[in-house]
Motif scaffolding. Sequence first.
Motif, PDB file in Angstrom:
ATOM      1  N   ALA A   1       0.831  -1.210   0.000  1.00 60.47           N
ATOM      2  CA  ALA A   1       0.000   0.000   0.000  1.00 60.47           C
ATOM      3  C   ALA A   1       0.860   1.253   0.000  1.00 60.47           C
ATOM      4  O   ALA A   1       0.481   2.282  -0.576  1.00 60.47           O
ATOM      5  CB  ALA A   1      -0.929  -0.009   1.215  1.00 60.47           C
ATOM      6  N   THR A   2       2.032   1.183   0.643  1.00 54.36           N
ATOM      7  CA  THR A   2       2.949   2.325   0.670  1.00 54.36           C
ATOM      8  C   THR A   2       3.530   2.597  -0.714  1.00 54.36           C
ATOM      9  O   THR A   2       3.673   3.749  -1.128  1.00 54.36           O
ATOM     10  CB  THR A   2       4.082   2.059   1.673  1.00 54.36           C
ATOM     11  N   GLN A   3       3.856   1.546  -1.438  1.00 55.32           N
ATOM     12  CA  GLN A   3       4.501   1.702  -2.736  1.00 55.32           C
ATOM     13  C   GLN A   3       3.515   1.927  -3.881  1.00 55.32           C
ATOM     14  O   GLN A   3       3.859   2.579  -4.865  1.00 55.32           O
ATOM     15  CB  GLN A   3       5.364   0.468  -3.033  1.00 55.32           C
ATOM     16  N   PHE A   4       2.310   1.406  -3.755  1.00 51.11           N
ATOM     17  CA  PHE A   4       1.343   1.496  -4.850  1.00 51.11           C
ATOM     18  C   PHE A   4      -0.012   1.997  -4.356  1.00 51.11           C
ATOM     19  O   PHE A   4      -1.044   1.347  -4.550  1.00 51.11           O
ATOM     20  CB  PHE A   4       1.180   0.129  -5.525  1.00 51.11           C
TER      21      PHE A   4
ATOM     22  N   VAL B   1      -5.936   4.159   2.079  1.00 50.70           N
ATOM     23  CA  VAL B   1      -4.668   3.464   2.250  1.00 50.70           C
ATOM     24  C   VAL B   1      -3.851   4.208   3.297  1.00 50.70           C
ATOM     25  O   VAL B   1      -4.061   5.409   3.532  1.00 50.70           O
ATOM     26  CB  VAL B   1      -3.851   3.369   0.940  1.00 50.70           C
ATOM     27  N   ILE B   2      -2.944   3.488   3.917  1.00 50.96           N
ATOM     28  CA  ILE B   2      -1.961   4.094   4.818  1.00 50.96           C
ATOM     29  C   ILE B   2      -0.584   3.828   4.239  1.00 50.96           C
ATOM     30  O   ILE B   2      -0.208   2.674   4.009  1.00 50.96           O
ATOM     31  CB  ILE B   2      -2.065   3.533   6.242  1.00 50.96           C
ATOM     32  N   GLN B   3       0.163   4.899   4.012  1.00 47.75           N
ATOM     33  CA  GLN B   3       1.537   4.787   3.530  1.00 47.75           C
ATOM     34  C   GLN B   3       2.479   4.975   4.713  1.00 47.75           C
ATOM     35  O   GLN B   3       2.336   5.915   5.490  1.00 47.75           O
ATOM     36  CB  GLN B   3       1.814   5.865   2.487  1.00 47.75           C
ATOM     37  N   GLY B   4       3.447   4.080   4.827  1.00 51.09           N
ATOM     38  CA  GLY B   4       4.381   4.157   5.944  1.00 51.09           C
ATOM     39  C   GLY B   4       3.941   3.249   7.071  1.00 51.09           C
ATOM     40  O   GLY B   4       3.372   2.178   6.853  1.00 51.09           O
TER      41      GLY B   4
ATOM     42  N   GLY C   1       0.172  10.006   6.032  1.00 47.93           N
ATOM     43  CA  GLY C   1       0.097   8.602   5.643  1.00 47.93           C
ATOM     44  C   GLY C   1      -1.179   8.216   4.932  1.00 47.93           C
ATOM     45  O   GLY C   1      -1.214   7.203   4.235  1.00 47.93           O
ATOM     46  N   ILE C   2      -2.238   8.986   5.086  1.00 47.94           N
ATOM     47  CA  ILE C   2      -3.532   8.606   4.535  1.00 47.94           C
ATOM     48  C   ILE C   2      -3.616   8.945   3.047  1.00 47.94           C
ATOM     49  O   ILE C   2      -3.178  10.006   2.603  1.00 47.94           O
ATOM     50  CB  ILE C   2      -4.687   9.314   5.296  1.00 47.94           C
ATOM     51  N   GLY C   3      -4.200   8.031   2.288  1.00 46.23           N
ATOM     52  CA  GLY C   3      -4.556   8.267   0.896  1.00 46.23           C
ATOM     53  C   GLY C   3      -6.033   7.987   0.710  1.00 46.23           C
ATOM     54  O   GLY C   3      -6.581   7.077   1.344  1.00 46.23           O
TER      55      GLY C   3
ATOM     56  N   PRO D   1       3.952   9.927   3.627  1.00 47.12           N
ATOM     57  CA  PRO D   1       3.995   8.728   4.474  1.00 47.12           C
ATOM     58  C   PRO D   1       4.240   9.071   5.936  1.00 47.12           C
ATOM     59  O   PRO D   1       4.861  10.098   6.261  1.00 47.12           O
ATOM     60  CB  PRO D   1       5.166   7.931   3.896  1.00 47.12           C
ATOM     61  N   ALA D   2       3.743   8.218   6.804  1.00 41.77           N
ATOM     62  CA  ALA D   2       3.901   8.414   8.253  1.00 41.77           C
ATOM     63  C   ALA D   2       4.961   7.449   8.777  1.00 41.77           C
ATOM     64  O   ALA D   2       4.909   6.250   8.503  1.00 41.77           O
ATOM     65  CB  ALA D   2       2.578   8.165   8.959  1.00 41.77           C
ATOM     66  N   TRP D   3       5.909   7.987   9.545  1.00 42.44           N
ATOM     67  CA  TRP D   3       6.955   7.156  10.151  1.00 42.44           C
ATOM     68  C   TRP D   3       7.067   7.503  11.624  1.00 42.44           C
ATOM     69  O   TRP D   3       7.077   8.680  11.996  1.00 42.44           O
ATOM     70  CB  TRP D   3       8.304   7.373   9.465  1.00 42.44           C
ATOM     71  N   ALA D   4       7.151   6.487  12.464  1.00 41.84           N
ATOM     72  CA  ALA D   4       7.255   6.709  13.909  1.00 41.84           C
ATOM     73  C   ALA D   4       8.661   7.173  14.262  1.00 41.84           C
ATOM     74  O   ALA D   4       9.648   6.587  13.802  1.00 41.84           O
ATOM     75  CB  ALA D   4       6.915   5.429  14.666  1.00 41.84           C
TER      76      ALA D   4
END
Length: 552
Positions: free
Chosen positions: A139-142, A155-158, A190-192, A204-207
């Motif tokens: 989901a992050t890549q596509f 989708v959630i990216q990251g 992160g949301i799409g 993208p969301a990263w902790a």
Amino acid sequence: MPDVILIAPPIREFYLTKKRTIPYGLACIAKELEQAGFSCTVIDALARDKSKIIEYPKGFDHLVPYYGKTDITLFSLFHHYRHFGYSFEHIANLVKQEKPFLVGISALFTPYWDQALDTARAVKRFWPNAFIVLGGHHATQFPKNCLENDEIDFVIQGEGETPMVQLAQLLKSHPPGSLPDADDLRQINGIGFRLGNGIVLNPPAWADSPHGLDQNALDKIDWHFYRRNKKAAITIVASRGCPFSCSYCAVSASSNYANFRMRPVNDVLDEIKLQARSKQIGFIDFEDENLTLKKSWVLELLHGIRQIFKGEDIELRAMNGLFPPSLDTEILTAMKASGFKTLNLSVGSFSATQLKRFKRPDVRDAHDRVLEIAKELDMDCVSYLIGAAPAQTAETTLNDLLALAARRTIAGLSIYYPAPGSADYTLCEQQQLLPNEFTLMRSTAFPVPDRTSRLEAVTLLRLARILNFLKFCVEPNGVLPEALSAGEVLDIENSCHGKMDRYKASILLIRMFLTDGIPRGMDHEGGIYHHPHSIDLCRKFIQELVLLPAGV
């Protein structure tokens, strides 16, 4: 009734290593959701022993000659293609019974994207009242590709912990079934999501500082399924990302993944203590890319593990691989004392040219030094290689296997597959080497026939299996099993053997292979047949395979 259900979908593949499918990431998200006040359930569709044989999917026709026959030998490859896990309808029915307002589905690996989508479709059909969000590496890549399917709302990216909570809070603040305003959704990293005829993708969301699991999250994993020798087999993720720039890796510094981040040692130990209080642990797999990169950190971790499991028989592994230059006598001694019996060592290749192409640090000398220390400590080793990568020749990989033949270690050969987000994926895309279907982007499908043909790739994979079998059956002085005469081989092939013991059948076929270089299989009735192979690779392998080190 839970507010949120998180699903680890079934997968379709030739094999499954179940101790590596623990839904650890979903449990991390469940922890954050429950701490934010949402009730949450995890459906692990893979937590069942049964599998179903199914037809090869579209585009897999080229694999039928390689995998199409049963082979009982101890160095066989694959045969049946299977559906592992619950049916899509069963998963959807479970969701319908629980009636959540939000369903999260994991799409970690691109080859299994179809199973994530089929899960979403079934859930939407059985329980259309829920919003569906897809997360994970695919989901992050596509993200756009995912959102082109109406069944997927977001989708959630990251990394999903924070955006999943924020999305749940936003959806809960609106009337059931109604979409929030686009401006509100834009505030969640992160949301799409779809907007009119277009798609909106937030960064993208990263902790910043990822943490592990609490007791509530741990209780959401079916530990009764993940057992080894009647004890619990658990997964720990002590760090995320990687500081190196290897071209084939999707979480390296050269990819679009986040920075390398290590959890505090006490945080990791507290998570292990929680698990040790509720179950008898026999196996821990650290799913880290670089568990031993910081010496003081790993020594503190190993010391803490010894304190937790005093006097208990426990095995530790780092199955993603260890970086040989980070290992010395002090660390390896501590690993041995803590429960490490086997070292999984990341090498890549013994070719300087190939290592440069991989943009991978040269670990060859460090690898050999670790093998010597491991021998003194009576620890087993597995050395990981990559073969059939873009521009990599079959001869290069064969030489890598021969290099391992002379060393006290087992060969772990992985046939290259393009990992979305990696530098090599971009290279394959530019050179039009990518397969036409996402489902083909897996090692078992030999997806990139560039300088190494598919016939050569399957031959190399068989040779790696043969090599490892030989290492276990050589005589104490390292002498190989005795080859046969050409006449004996012909007589054996023309005989009806009936059902044979697997080990005896394997030894027989190895002796035949050492005679003429033809890899053979045996079916359940004792019938012998030839596997498709590159005779040049097989003959060179035998010519240079004179002695093997004993005691591997």
